[in-house]
Design a protein around this motif. Structure first.
Motif: not given
Ligand code: ADP
Length: 190
Positions: A11, A32, A36, A58-59, A65, A86-87, A93, A125, A128, A136, A146
């Motif tokens: 957010g 990502t 997804l 959750e991730l 990813v 987001g990555f 990662q 959020l 949105r 989510d 999150r």
């Protein structure tokens, strides 16, 4: 190449600022979250598996990813640079990204962090969630989960990039254009 990471909690405005940055600097956008959701909407096996994690806040597992990002980069050999949105979200990662960029004979140029407090993030959020239909974003306990994931797994990356002198934080509350200018100033100073 100009390779930048847009960093920050759910957010914070990463998607909004990424759209503006990629048109100004002619970059390829890798989100990502978007990748997804596209997999889920297409009903692929990967999308269905990922959705179980996303729905709980959750991730998604690193291997999933990392593989998606790798495929995206291989599909865009002409890119002048990438915006990673987001990555990376975990240390494995970030390590994998460093290796992938080495294979392209390049590296991360800069990490721009959008800094926004948690109360403001929850408000954004939930708002949105009303318009996007993203499940989510509609449930406060999923949103809080999150944030927990962000605190535990993603925030440590700020120190990882600070240690490399690459992290620059920008206040993420206020006019979109003002925030954008602050981000551009850091890029243009490179
Ligand atoms: P936001 O940053 O607003 O939470 P995103 O669209 O970036 O939204 O991500 C939505 C969800 O997709 C995340 O909560 C997580 O479950 C999953 N996800 C996205 N990117 C990653 C990633 N790099 N690693 C693991 N999970 C991810």
């Amino acid at each position: 190449m100009l390779n930048l990471i847009i960093f920050g909690p759910p957010g914070a405005g990463k998607g909004t600022q990424s759209e503006k940055l990629l048109s100004k600097y002619q970059l390829q956008h890798i989100s990502t979250g978007d990748l997804l959701r596209a997999e889920r909407n297409a009903g692929t096996e990967l999308g269905n598996q990922a959705n179980e994690f996303i729905a709980k806040g959750e991730l998604v597992p690193d291997a999933v990813v990392i593989g998606m990002v790798k495929n995206f980069m291989i599909a865009h050999p002409e890119a002048k640079g990438f915006i990673f949105d987001g990555f990376p979200r975990t240390t494995p990662q970030a390590d994998a990204l460093d290796v992938m960029l080495q294979e392209f004979q390049t590296s991360i140029s800069i990490v721009l962090g959008l800094e926004v407090n948690e109360d403001e993030l929850v408000k954004r959020l939930l708002l949105r969630g009303q318009s996007s239909g993203r499940a989510d974003d509609q449930d406060e306990s999923t949103i809080r989960n999150r944030f927990q994931e962000y605190q535990n797994k993603t925030l440590p990356l700020q120190g990882y990039y600070q240690a490399q002198g690459k992290y620059h934080g920008v206040m993420g509350i206020g006019e979109v254009e003002v925030i954008f200018s602050a981000l551009c100033a850091h890029i243009d100073a490179l």
